[in-house]
Design an enzyme around this catalytic site. Sequence first.
Site, mmCIF file in Angstrom:
data_model
loop_
_atom_site.group_PDB
_atom_site.id
_atom_site.type_symbol
_atom_site.label_atom_id
_atom_site.label_comp_id
_atom_site.label_asym_id
_atom_site.label_seq_id
_atom_site.Cartn_x
_atom_site.Cartn_y
_atom_site.Cartn_z
ATOM 1 N N HIS A 56 0.833 -0.840 0.020
ATOM 2 C CA HIS A 56 -0.112 0.288 0.238
ATOM 3 C C HIS A 56 1.104 1.361 0.549
ATOM 4 O O HIS A 56 2.224 1.247 0.204
ATOM 5 C CB HIS A 56 -0.481 0.031 1.061
ATOM 6 C CG HIS A 56 -1.836 -1.108 1.572
ATOM 7 N ND1 HIS A 56 -1.753 -2.115 1.969
ATOM 8 C CD2 HIS A 56 -3.129 -1.115 1.586
ATOM 9 C CE1 HIS A 56 -2.686 -3.002 2.390
ATOM 10 N NE2 HIS A 56 -3.247 -2.470 1.689
ATOM 11 N N ASP A 59 2.034 2.078 3.260
ATOM 12 C CA ASP A 59 3.403 0.326 3.637
ATOM 13 C C ASP A 59 4.505 1.118 3.823
ATOM 14 O O ASP A 59 5.823 1.022 4.532
ATOM 15 C CB ASP A 59 3.085 -0.795 3.460
ATOM 16 C CG ASP A 59 1.436 -1.114 3.473
ATOM 17 O OD1 ASP A 59 1.334 -1.016 4.003
ATOM 18 O OD2 ASP A 59 1.163 -2.374 2.616
ATOM 19 N N MET A 90 2.375 -5.745 -7.574
ATOM 20 C CA MET A 90 1.290 -5.548 -7.353
ATOM 21 C C MET A 90 1.855 -4.193 -6.813
ATOM 22 O O MET A 90 1.987 -4.168 -5.151
ATOM 23 C CB MET A 90 0.114 -6.618 -7.059
ATOM 24 C CG MET A 90 -0.993 -5.836 -6.715
ATOM 25 S SD MET A 90 -1.147 -5.461 -4.581
ATOM 26 C CE MET A 90 -1.670 -6.665 -3.948
ATOM 27 N N GLU A 183 -10.910 -6.156 -5.191
ATOM 28 C CA GLU A 183 -10.597 -7.305 -4.629
ATOM 29 C C GLU A 183 -12.584 -7.087 -3.615
ATOM 30 O O GLU A 183 -12.500 -6.370 -2.780
ATOM 31 C CB GLU A 183 -9.703 -7.421 -3.305
ATOM 32 C CG GLU A 183 -9.902 -7.621 -2.409
ATOM 33 C CD GLU A 183 -8.353 -7.991 -1.796
ATOM 34 O OE1 GLU A 183 -7.778 -7.532 -2.041
ATOM 35 O OE2 GLU A 183 -8.839 -8.493 -0.117
ATOM 36 N N LYS A 185 -15.347 -8.541 -0.487
ATOM 37 C CA LYS A 185 -15.190 -8.437 1.408
ATOM 38 C C LYS A 185 -16.607 -8.359 1.504
ATOM 39 O O LYS A 185 -17.081 -7.606 1.346
ATOM 40 C CB LYS A 185 -14.393 -8.163 1.752
ATOM 41 C CG LYS A 185 -13.639 -8.862 3.163
ATOM 42 C CD LYS A 185 -12.924 -8.134 3.640
ATOM 43 C CE LYS A 185 -12.466 -8.842 5.135
ATOM 44 N NZ LYS A 185 -11.293 -8.381 6.536
ATOM 45 N N GLU A 219 -10.253 -13.178 -2.952
ATOM 46 C CA GLU A 219 -9.322 -13.841 -2.055
ATOM 47 C C GLU A 219 -9.884 -15.003 -0.940
ATOM 48 O O GLU A 219 -11.191 -14.830 -0.860
ATOM 49 C CB GLU A 219 -9.091 -12.645 -1.015
ATOM 50 C CG GLU A 219 -8.507 -13.488 0.268
ATOM 51 C CD GLU A 219 -7.934 -11.870 1.599
ATOM 52 O OE1 GLU A 219 -7.544 -10.696 1.286
ATOM 53 O OE2 GLU A 219 -8.226 -12.022 2.516
ATOM 54 N N HIS A 222 -11.751 -13.834 1.990
ATOM 55 C CA HIS A 222 -12.559 -13.252 1.977
ATOM 56 C C HIS A 222 -14.434 -14.293 1.380
ATOM 57 O O HIS A 222 -15.304 -13.695 1.799
ATOM 58 C CB HIS A 222 -12.629 -11.981 0.546
ATOM 59 C CG HIS A 222 -12.277 -11.526 1.521
ATOM 60 N ND1 HIS A 222 -10.965 -10.156 1.204
ATOM 61 C CD2 HIS A 222 -11.366 -11.557 2.909
ATOM 62 C CE1 HIS A 222 -10.041 -9.592 1.881
ATOM 63 N NE2 HIS A 222 -10.575 -10.144 2.876
ATOM 64 N N ASP A 247 -5.652 -13.388 -4.126
ATOM 65 C CA ASP A 247 -4.873 -13.781 -2.397
ATOM 66 C C ASP A 247 -5.403 -14.557 -1.644
ATOM 67 O O ASP A 247 -6.117 -15.541 -1.764
ATOM 68 C CB ASP A 247 -5.497 -12.375 -1.328
ATOM 69 C CG ASP A 247 -5.142 -10.941 -2.026
ATOM 70 O OD1 ASP A 247 -4.135 -10.777 -2.765
ATOM 71 O OD2 ASP A 247 -5.703 -10.061 -1.438
ATOM 72 N N ASP A 257 -12.131 -12.930 10.403
ATOM 73 C CA ASP A 257 -11.199 -12.454 10.244
ATOM 74 C C ASP A 257 -10.455 -12.945 10.003
ATOM 75 O O ASP A 257 -8.914 -12.142 11.139
ATOM 76 C CB ASP A 257 -10.890 -10.601 9.532
ATOM 77 C CG ASP A 257 -10.304 -10.444 7.693
ATOM 78 O OD1 ASP A 257 -10.270 -11.672 7.300
ATOM 79 O OD2 ASP A 257 -10.403 -9.479 7.819
ATOM 80 N N ASP A 259 -7.645 -14.448 8.189
ATOM 81 C CA ASP A 259 -6.240 -14.703 7.052
ATOM 82 C C ASP A 259 -5.018 -15.183 7.587
ATOM 83 O O ASP A 259 -3.623 -15.152 8.181
ATOM 84 C CB ASP A 259 -5.532 -12.626 7.566
ATOM 85 C CG ASP A 259 -6.274 -12.304 6.720
ATOM 86 O OD1 ASP A 259 -6.516 -12.723 5.321
ATOM 87 O OD2 ASP A 259 -6.456 -10.657 6.853
ATOM 88 N N ASP A 289 -1.371 -13.317 1.053
ATOM 89 C CA ASP A 289 -2.390 -12.140 1.964
ATOM 90 C C ASP A 289 -2.533 -12.805 3.131
ATOM 91 O O ASP A 289 -3.926 -13.019 3.796
ATOM 92 C CB ASP A 289 -3.957 -11.712 1.392
ATOM 93 C CG ASP A 289 -4.211 -10.382 1.582
ATOM 94 O OD1 ASP A 289 -2.860 -9.884 2.968
ATOM 95 O OD2 ASP A 289 -5.118 -9.405 2.031
#
Length: 408
Positions: A56, A59, A90, A183, A185, A219, A222, A247, A257, A259, A289
């Site tokens: 991002h 980041d 990406m 993406e 979710k 993802e 998701h 993802d 969530d 992950d 991800d």
Amino acid sequence: MNDNYQPQPSDRFSFGLWTVGNPGRDPFGDAVRPKLDPISLVKLLAEVGAWGVCLHDNDLVPIDAPARDRDRIVKDFRQACRDLGLVVPMATTNLFTDPIFKDGAFTSNDGRVRAYALQKTMRAIDIGAELGAKIYVFWGGREGTEVDASKDPRTAIERFRECIDYLCSYCIDQGYSLKFALEAKPNEPRGDIFLPTTGHCLAFISTLQHHEMVGVNPEVAHEHMAGLNMHHTVAQAIAMGKLFHVDLNDQIPGRYDQDFRFGSANPKTAFYLVRLLEESGYEGPRHFDSHAYRTEDMDGVRDFARGSMRTYLILKEKARQMREDSEIQDLLSRINKHGGDNAPLMKRYSKDSARKIGELQIDRAGLGAAGLEYERLDQCVNELLFGVRDRERGASAKPPARSRNGRK
Ligand code: GLT
Ligand code: MN
Ligand code: MN
């Protein structure tokens, strides 16, 4: 460790800075790991054998960094990636952390927030292009509601569309060869999020001005949160030529969530997904991800990253074994009759084919009563995954001999 499962650049394995950089903070507890700077994270990814690093805007560049700091940070990062042999496949925008986005970015009711979201995304796209990214992801984490009276979802979707159209035109105008990947979710961090599934995204894309440059980034977690089958989701995206990115992680439906590391919770689902990606000719990144459990230190983060790639490669090898397993292949050729002799009749409507289909004598009762051997098929696939198939013959290996009391 088996060397066949060492990641290679040709595997196109990537990780977000936010994944290996996740310090383990959750709504109930503080960080358990140090917050490493982006270049240290790229070093970690190079060490474990990843091919790509995604990010991002924030980041890498703090949200309030002055322009000259931004230029130096991006330049140093680009050099570090080059020196360490990683690509940036990406990039994306953080449109969810800052309080300004508490009620959405592109779908906010406030035109000033929407303009800020566009401004921030155009700057972030510039960073992505400068780093050589080919895919730009849009995850609308805050685009949603808790109070349905607050926003007409028709208006929200219209605003979303205007922003994506606007940003496509921006890329074209700048001469960037980026493709967008939406993406989905269903919820978290909002009560309900707009474009909750990949299917919604695919429908939305068909309404866009530059629909050809927009695809999806499904993802695993998701789709599972929405109670859906990721394998089917990805297959449909591939069929529509819209799988631009993926993802990979894991999630048990009905939980928070999670992950989790790819394949850690649902290895069989992960297997079908890997098999599909490998056999469909998908050439995009395999992006993990996800993040390490909160129980882990930085060595555990390395274990997490290595484990993600290793699981993918093991499942890829299992897909190859499945193609060479004569028992499974025999079952599949019996199962996949593709309509038999009637298939050509059903390809396209004509008065003639309709008449012929109308005259067919089909054994309704017989077909209804015939067993399909899916129990055997599923057990064979399970045993292949459990590692007990005899590779040459494609049959299950004999269990070890047991005495009558069950001990060897
Ligand atoms: C965030 C989210 C992910 C998205 C990322 C892209 S950020 O961590 O949980 O699913 O892919 O914005
Ligand atoms: Mn997620
Ligand atoms: Mn994601």
